[in-house]
Motif scaffolding. Sequence first.
Motif, mmCIF file in Angstrom:
data_model
loop_
_atom_site.group_PDB
_atom_site.id
_atom_site.type_symbol
_atom_site.label_atom_id
_atom_site.label_comp_id
_atom_site.label_asym_id
_atom_site.label_seq_id
_atom_site.Cartn_x
_atom_site.Cartn_y
_atom_site.Cartn_z
ATOM 1 N N PRO A 1 -10.303 4.191 9.928
ATOM 2 C CA PRO A 1 -9.684 2.799 9.462
ATOM 3 C C PRO A 1 -10.047 2.465 8.165
ATOM 4 O O PRO A 1 -11.439 2.743 7.802
ATOM 5 C CB PRO A 1 -10.314 1.856 10.455
ATOM 6 C CG PRO A 1 -11.441 2.412 11.191
ATOM 7 C CD PRO A 1 -11.016 3.984 11.127
ATOM 8 N N TYR A 2 -9.288 1.975 7.327
ATOM 9 C CA TYR A 2 -10.017 1.728 5.826
ATOM 10 C C TYR A 2 -9.386 0.499 5.639
ATOM 11 O O TYR A 2 -8.385 -0.337 6.218
ATOM 12 C CB TYR A 2 -9.486 2.967 5.086
ATOM 13 C CG TYR A 2 -7.869 2.856 4.933
ATOM 14 C CD1 TYR A 2 -7.176 2.272 3.961
ATOM 15 C CD2 TYR A 2 -7.006 3.759 5.728
ATOM 16 C CE1 TYR A 2 -5.609 2.054 3.782
ATOM 17 C CE2 TYR A 2 -5.803 3.877 5.641
ATOM 18 C CZ TYR A 2 -5.022 2.912 4.898
ATOM 19 O OH TYR A 2 -3.539 3.037 4.858
ATOM 20 N N LYS A 3 -9.785 -0.259 4.381
ATOM 21 C CA LYS A 3 -9.276 -1.183 3.673
ATOM 22 C C LYS A 3 -9.222 -1.145 2.153
ATOM 23 O O LYS A 3 -10.030 -0.299 1.707
ATOM 24 C CB LYS A 3 -10.246 -2.502 4.044
ATOM 25 C CG LYS A 3 -11.883 -2.276 3.153
ATOM 26 C CD LYS A 3 -12.592 -3.697 3.541
ATOM 27 C CE LYS A 3 -13.885 -3.491 2.859
ATOM 28 N NZ LYS A 3 -14.651 -4.732 3.104
ATOM 29 N N VAL A 4 -8.651 -1.937 1.412
ATOM 30 C CA VAL A 4 -8.667 -2.063 0.161
ATOM 31 C C VAL A 4 -9.233 -3.398 -0.367
ATOM 32 O O VAL A 4 -9.277 -4.444 0.368
ATOM 33 C CB VAL A 4 -7.358 -1.680 -0.657
ATOM 34 C CG1 VAL A 4 -6.881 -0.372 -0.382
ATOM 35 C CG2 VAL A 4 -6.203 -2.790 -0.177
ATOM 36 N N LEU A 5 -9.687 -3.552 -1.603
ATOM 37 C CA LEU A 5 -10.219 -4.839 -1.912
ATOM 38 C C LEU A 5 -9.284 -5.588 -2.686
ATOM 39 O O LEU A 5 -8.237 -5.048 -3.420
ATOM 40 C CB LEU A 5 -11.523 -4.538 -2.924
ATOM 41 C CG LEU A 5 -12.649 -3.749 -2.276
ATOM 42 C CD1 LEU A 5 -13.793 -3.847 -3.427
ATOM 43 C CD2 LEU A 5 -13.200 -4.280 -0.978
ATOM 44 N N GLN A 6 -9.529 -6.812 -2.334
ATOM 45 C CA GLN A 6 -8.244 -7.739 -3.020
ATOM 46 C C GLN A 6 -6.935 -7.598 -2.524
ATOM 47 O O GLN A 6 -6.139 -7.487 -3.445
ATOM 48 C CB GLN A 6 -8.391 -8.054 -4.422
ATOM 49 C CG GLN A 6 -9.905 -8.526 -4.575
ATOM 50 C CD GLN A 6 -10.267 -9.065 -6.108
ATOM 51 O OE1 GLN A 6 -9.306 -9.761 -6.716
ATOM 52 N NE2 GLN A 6 -11.190 -8.688 -6.514
ATOM 53 N N GLU A 7 -6.698 -7.161 -1.366
ATOM 54 C CA GLU A 7 -5.317 -6.749 -1.265
ATOM 55 C C GLU A 7 -4.297 -7.785 -1.133
ATOM 56 O O GLU A 7 -3.035 -7.692 -1.827
ATOM 57 C CB GLU A 7 -5.215 -6.349 0.395
ATOM 58 C CG GLU A 7 -3.872 -6.000 0.938
ATOM 59 C CD GLU A 7 -3.955 -5.401 2.248
ATOM 60 O OE1 GLU A 7 -2.921 -4.588 2.747
ATOM 61 O OE2 GLU A 7 -5.057 -5.657 3.172
ATOM 62 N N ASP A 8 -4.544 -9.123 -1.265
ATOM 63 C CA ASP A 8 -3.836 -10.174 -1.760
ATOM 64 C C ASP A 8 -3.276 -10.349 -2.955
ATOM 65 O O ASP A 8 -2.175 -10.747 -2.855
ATOM 66 C CB ASP A 8 -4.589 -11.687 -1.208
ATOM 67 C CG ASP A 8 -5.679 -11.877 -1.964
ATOM 68 O OD1 ASP A 8 -6.451 -10.756 -2.052
ATOM 69 O OD2 ASP A 8 -5.961 -12.718 -2.404
ATOM 70 N N LYS A 9 -3.849 -9.692 -3.831
ATOM 71 C CA LYS A 9 -3.452 -9.649 -5.152
ATOM 72 C C LYS A 9 -2.357 -8.682 -5.358
ATOM 73 O O LYS A 9 -1.606 -8.941 -6.394
ATOM 74 C CB LYS A 9 -4.669 -9.185 -6.159
ATOM 75 C CG LYS A 9 -5.959 -9.862 -6.166
ATOM 76 C CD LYS A 9 -5.888 -11.215 -6.773
ATOM 77 C CE LYS A 9 -7.161 -11.760 -6.562
ATOM 78 N NZ LYS A 9 -7.297 -13.063 -7.208
ATOM 79 N N GLY A 10 -1.798 -7.978 -4.452
ATOM 80 C CA GLY A 10 -0.455 -7.011 -4.583
ATOM 81 C C GLY A 10 -0.675 -6.040 -5.918
ATOM 82 O O GLY A 10 0.324 -5.494 -5.952
ATOM 83 N N THR A 11 -1.900 -5.709 -6.011
ATOM 84 C CA THR A 11 -2.141 -4.524 -7.018
ATOM 85 C C THR A 11 -1.877 -3.146 -6.470
ATOM 86 O O THR A 11 -1.603 -1.985 -6.823
ATOM 87 C CB THR A 11 -3.428 -4.556 -7.794
ATOM 88 O OG1 THR A 11 -4.412 -4.329 -6.505
ATOM 89 C CG2 THR A 11 -3.639 -5.870 -8.164
ATOM 90 N N LYS A 12 -2.001 -2.901 -5.099
ATOM 91 C CA LYS A 12 -1.534 -1.783 -4.407
ATOM 92 C C LYS A 12 -2.967 -0.790 -4.773
ATOM 93 O O LYS A 12 -2.352 0.208 -5.244
ATOM 94 C CB LYS A 12 -0.415 -1.315 -4.432
ATOM 95 C CG LYS A 12 0.642 -1.984 -4.014
ATOM 96 C CD LYS A 12 1.946 -1.656 -3.988
ATOM 97 C CE LYS A 12 3.177 -2.544 -3.457
ATOM 98 N NZ LYS A 12 4.699 -2.273 -3.975
#
Length: 191
Positions: A174-185
């Motif tokens: 499992p993984y995450k990206v930071l600030q996913e809500d910003k839509g930067t992908k």
Amino acid sequence: MASHNQPRWAMVIEADKCIDCKACDVACKRENQIDAKGNPEVCRNWINNEGVKGTYPNLQQTFTPEQCHQCDNPPCVPVCPVQATWQGDDGVVLVDKKKCIGCTLCAINCPYKARYMTEARKGETRKADKCNYCEYRPKTKLPACVDTCPTKVRTFGNLNDPNSDVSKLLKDRPYKVLQEDKGTKPHIFYI
């Protein structure tokens, strides 16, 4: 946007392995001839200290390595008035320092604070700079921060290659990206 035949470079970061030794920072500055002159904000990568948690004797300290997230939708690119910031076919966001006018719009618009301004040289303005995965190195050689890490916090590779180490890690963990809500992908993944 890169095709599936074109490499798409990314990095997986296992923050729980980080011991804040600063080897990545030192290697990056040496590799890229970055003279920080004691300014900690002049860097292409850094470690966020999340502080000590728990009560003695059960204490834990967490460090989170950071750098440019090489976004698929980079907010720093469209704001550059002279197209000095651009995205290569492999997804890496680059800066053409010959074009850069030092306006700082790219730095202001980066949600990851992954940009810094170089010191002004005689007769020149300050220029934007950021991580570029040591793009001038052959891709058979890892970026300096990955290559030097004693605990192997960072894994670098091609997302479009299902047999690459980054693809395997992202498939199996499992993984995450930071600030996913910003839509930067972003293409820095934390596991």
